[in-house]
Write an enzyme that holds these catalytic residues in place. Structure first.
Site, PDB file in Angstrom:
ATOM      1  N   SER A 136       0.826  -1.197   0.000  1.00 48.35           N
ATOM      2  CA  SER A 136       0.000   0.000   0.000  1.00 48.35           C
ATOM      3  C   SER A 136       0.871   1.262   0.000  1.00 48.35           C
ATOM      4  O   SER A 136       1.630   1.482  -0.934  1.00 48.35           O
ATOM      5  CB  SER A 136      -0.973  -0.035   1.179  1.00 48.35           C
ATOM      6  N   ASP A 152      -9.885  -4.215  -5.402  1.00 50.81           N
ATOM      7  CA  ASP A 152      -9.360  -3.334  -4.356  1.00 50.81           C
ATOM      8  C   ASP A 152     -10.146  -2.021  -4.346  1.00 50.81           C
ATOM      9  O   ASP A 152     -10.225  -1.328  -5.360  1.00 50.81           O
ATOM     10  CB  ASP A 152      -7.876  -3.060  -4.629  1.00 50.81           C
ATOM     11  N   HIS A 210      -7.888  -5.302  -0.786  1.00 48.19           N
ATOM     12  CA  HIS A 210      -6.653  -4.536  -0.605  1.00 48.19           C
ATOM     13  C   HIS A 210      -5.521  -5.339   0.037  1.00 48.19           C
ATOM     14  O   HIS A 210      -4.378  -5.289  -0.419  1.00 48.19           O
ATOM     15  CB  HIS A 210      -6.955  -3.298   0.235  1.00 48.19           C
TER      16      HIS A 210
END
Length: 306
Positions: free
Chosen positions: A115, A242, A272
């Protein structure tokens, strides 16, 4: 189990660090960068799988997050939640990359990020003049990014971004709400519930930290990919469902980056946090990363020796 310690890094900041070492001599070491708002304690079930393959993992609660920001007994006086910047993140990553190389000498070194950490990992090799040293970039044998924050799945409006950028200059360390919906993280309700109850996760960020984070992703996607070292391998993994970061931006980066070895593995319907997805997905994700690293270290050959 990980070996944990507190280590003084850039700007005399005290960092919470964890090292996962295999029972036999490591054949490679991975430096891991976690995502926005979280901490390395959320990966305690992930990294032991790496050590089973004789790969060591070095990781730390990044500046402004986790115990590095919140531990009352050990945190630095200047540390607080969300107080960070892209420049600080790059310097910290450079410091820990060198530290990992010293702790596990003469083995290939890889950079892995998720991320926000995934975007930092992708930015690191393109910033060798301004922040990371050329030596550190050259020492890398590969970079892995999972669900990198190149762009948000649902971007903030241009007005919001403009206003946030201006305010970040005037009052950089002012905190504002920055919630991430737990139900958007994984298909595993237990993981999502634990995220909401985690005392080390606060649903906020600073104006400077948030502005830098979003700007960095866009710079990588729009410009910095052009500066990627042509002999540095990269692996990208992203779930196509996601709702936090854009898998289309990851696909775009993959198509445009010019390197001799690049791989993109989309996970159909994945959310995610692929490393926390149920029904065998988490195992496939981890094994995909490990297999990719093993392919880069057999035979052992680092870019620094080229």
């Amino acid at each position: 189990m990980a070996e944990t310690q507190w280590l003084t890094g850039p700007k005399e900041t005290s960092f919470f660090v964890a090292v996962y070492s295999p029972s036999t001599p490591a054949k490679a070491v991975v430096l891991f960068l976690h995502g926005f708002g979280e901490h390395i304690g959320r990966y305690e079930a992930v990294f032991p799988r790496w050590t089973e393959h004789n790969i060591a993992v070095v990781t730390f609660d990044q500046r402004g997050f986790g115990r590095t920001a919140l531990d009352v007994e050990h945190k630095s006086k200047d540390s607080s939640y969300g107080k960070t910047s892209t420049v600080d993140h790059m310097r910290d990553a450079d410091f820990f990359l060198k530290w990992a190389r010293e702790k596990f000498p003469e083995v290939p070194v890889f950079l892995l990020g998720h991320s926000m950490g995934g975007a930092l990992a992708l930015a690191f090799p393109t910033r060798s003049i301004a922040w990371p040293s050329r030596e550190s970039v050259k020492s890398l044998s590969g970079v892995i990014a999972t669900s990198p924050l190149l762009r948000q799945a649902v971007p903030a409006s241009k007005i919001q971004r403009w206003l946030g950028g201006k305010l970040s200059v005037l009052s950089p360390w002012t905190t504002i709400p920055a919630p991430v919906k737990a139900e958007d993280l994984t298909h595993d309700p237990a993981i999502n519930e634990a995220y909401l109850k985690d005392p080390l996760i606060l649903q906020k960020g600073t104006l400077k930290g948030l502005s830098d984070m979003l700007n960095l992703g866009e710079h990588i996607s729009d410009l910095d990919y052009q500066d990627w070292p042509k002999d540095l391998p990269v692996l990208l993994l992203h779930g196509t469902a996601d709702k936090v970061t854009s898998h289309l931006a990851t696909e775009k980066f993959f198509n445009e980056v010019n390197t001799s070895v690049k791989n993109y593995v989309p996970f159909e319907g994945g959310y995610h946090e692929l490393h926390n997805e149920p029904d065998g997905v988490r195992e496939k994700v981890i094994d995909e990363c490990i297999s990719w690293v093993e392919a880069r270290i057999d035979p052992v050959k680092t870019r620094a020796s080229l």
